[in-house]
Design a protein around this motif. Structure first.
Motif, PDB file in Angstrom:
ATOM      1  N   ARG A 217      53.583  64.800   2.134  1.00  0.00           N
ATOM      2  CA  ARG A 217      52.646  65.448   3.341  1.00  0.00           C
ATOM      3  C   ARG A 217      52.902  66.813   3.275  1.00  0.00           C
ATOM      4  O   ARG A 217      51.687  67.510   3.489  1.00  0.00           O
ATOM      5  N   LEU A 219      53.655  68.692   0.697  1.00  0.00           N
ATOM      6  CA  LEU A 219      53.351  69.509  -0.415  1.00  0.00           C
ATOM      7  C   LEU A 219      51.728  69.523  -0.814  1.00  0.00           C
ATOM      8  O   LEU A 219      51.508  70.174  -1.585  1.00  0.00           O
ATOM      9  N   THR A 220      50.953  68.691  -0.084  1.00  0.00           N
ATOM     10  CA  THR A 220      49.472  68.654  -0.245  1.00  0.00           C
ATOM     11  C   THR A 220      48.872  68.410   0.821  1.00  0.00           C
ATOM     12  O   THR A 220      49.393  67.563   1.903  1.00  0.00           O
ATOM     13  N   ASP A 221      47.564  68.713   0.748  1.00  0.00           N
ATOM     14  CA  ASP A 221      46.674  68.250   2.000  1.00  0.00           C
ATOM     15  C   ASP A 221      45.823  67.204   1.599  1.00  0.00           C
ATOM     16  O   ASP A 221      44.839  66.701   2.429  1.00  0.00           O
ATOM     17  N   ARG A 222      45.955  66.765   0.412  1.00  0.00           N
ATOM     18  CA  ARG A 222      44.744  65.954  -0.236  1.00  0.00           C
ATOM     19  C   ARG A 222      45.560  64.341  -0.060  1.00  0.00           C
ATOM     20  O   ARG A 222      46.689  64.331  -0.508  1.00  0.00           O
ATOM     21  N   VAL A 225      46.628  63.013  -3.820  1.00  0.00           N
ATOM     22  CA  VAL A 225      47.599  63.556  -4.264  1.00  0.00           C
ATOM     23  C   VAL A 225      49.101  63.141  -3.680  1.00  0.00           C
ATOM     24  O   VAL A 225      49.965  62.967  -4.241  1.00  0.00           O
ATOM     25  N   MET A 226      48.879  62.940  -2.199  1.00  0.00           N
ATOM     26  CA  MET A 226      49.937  62.640  -1.495  1.00  0.00           C
ATOM     27  C   MET A 226      50.396  61.067  -1.898  1.00  0.00           C
ATOM     28  O   MET A 226      51.778  60.982  -2.317  1.00  0.00           O
ATOM     29  N   LEU A 229      52.366  61.549  -5.165  1.00  0.00           N
ATOM     30  CA  LEU A 229      53.616  62.283  -5.028  1.00  0.00           C
ATOM     31  C   LEU A 229      54.513  61.544  -4.518  1.00  0.00           C
ATOM     32  O   LEU A 229      55.862  61.588  -4.881  1.00  0.00           O
ATOM     33  N   ARG A 273      52.199  75.712   0.720  1.00  0.00           N
ATOM     34  CA  ARG A 273      51.266  76.176   1.763  1.00  0.00           C
ATOM     35  C   ARG A 273      51.887  75.902   3.235  1.00  0.00           C
ATOM     36  O   ARG A 273      51.795  76.515   4.133  1.00  0.00           O
TER      37      ARG A 273
END
Length: 310
Positions: A217, A219-222, A225-226, A229, A273
């Motif tokens: 969560r 590492l990405t906003d998508r 992708v989450m 990962l 981010r």
């Protein structure tokens, strides 16, 4: 121990339990990583904890009857998940209160049941902290089959789960069967917990469900992708944790959890981010640009290019 020595031990027929332990650890970590994404999105970590305790009476009964721990835990966990889902429909008592009631009750029931078995102290330690030395072949196949079923249901109901996790009232207004989706999600969480118990134990299993998803969560906003990962982080944690445990003779479950936690801390610090360093750099950069803008404005006023405000 070097990686080469570890691989040699994996192929050693006298250490047949080691590749089985690795297979179950990786499979359960991958499944928990996928299901854990919904748990993190919905903020239902307490439910995962309740389910982890709810399987205990089923494990105790299976131990007393010399049956399959996986099946015993699954039956008890699913029954408790159904009870939580049914009782939570009455909004007079909030869901977290119901979870607390059933968490304590089921764990207490498990303690009473297993205390009636001879030599229960050793088995209690195995339930709580996991054991990789006595995993039968049937459980290996059972975990693999259950993992495929869980991943298949997640794939089939992904959009519905996301809608319910993000906004239950909106999902209900869209005509989605929120109650039944709750039940299915609780059952999936239960199964993910159960198939992880023998490797990581009853106490630590919640970390396998939450920590990889929480790291993903960061590492990405998508969401897509989450969900890639999280199982990758979970599987890597299982592999590295088992290697370190075998090399330094440390408990497998605790080592796997510590590796996953280290990855989470690294993501919390270094995520591009949402990491602490990235936020600090952006804050510093904004302050720097603001200072430069103020300096430029002051210079322009002093040079007479801009009239000062009155």
């Amino acid at each position: 121990m070097s990686i080469t020595d570890f691989l040699t031990d994996l192929l050693n027929p006298d250490l047949a339990f080691l590749p089985k332990a690795l297979a179950i650890a990786v499979m359960s970590s991958i499944v928990c990583g996928v299901v854990g994404c919904y748990v993190v999105l919905r903020g239902m970590a307490f439910i995962g904890d309740a389910v982890a305790h709810a399987v205990f009476p089923g494990l105790a009964i299976a131990f007393v009857l010399q049956g399959s721990l996986v099946l015993g835990g699954a039956v008890a966990g699913v029954a408790t998940a159904l009870l939580i889902a049914v009782f939570s429909q009455n909004r007079r008592v909030k869901e977290d209160s119901l979870i607390g009631v059933f968490l304590v009750a089921t764990f207490a029931l498990g303690i009473v049941i297993i205390s009636q078995a001879p030599g229960y102290a050793g088995s209690l330690q195995q339930f709580l902290f996991g054991s990789i030395t006595g995993i039968p072949d049937r459980d290996l196949y059972l975990v693999g089959g259950a993992g495929l079923v869980i991943l298949g249901l997640v794939l089939a109901l992904h959009k519905e789960f996301v809608a319910v996790c993000l906004d239950r009232e909106m999902a209900r207004s869209m005509g989605l069967p929120v109650f039944w989706l709750d039940i299915v999600l609780y059952v999936l969480v239960t199964l993910a917990v159960v198939i992880s118990l023998q490797t990581i134990g009853n106490i630590l299993v919640l970390a396998l469900l939450i920590t990889p998803a929480a790291a993903a969560r960061l590492l990405t906003d998508r969401l897509g992708v989450m969900m890639l990962l999280a199982p990758t982080i979970g599987g890597t944690s299982a592999l590295v944790g088992l290697y370190l445990s075998w090399s330094y003779d440390t408990p497998v479950g605790g080592t796997i959890v510590l590796v996953a936690t280290a990855i989470f801390l690294a993501a919390w610090l270094l995520a591009p981010r949402h990491g602490l360093l990235a936020k600090h750099w952006r804050r510093t950069r904004v302050q720097q640009l603001s200072g430069e803008a103020e300096l430029a404005t002051g210079s322009a006023v002093a040079a007479g290019h801009i009239s000062p405000m009155r």
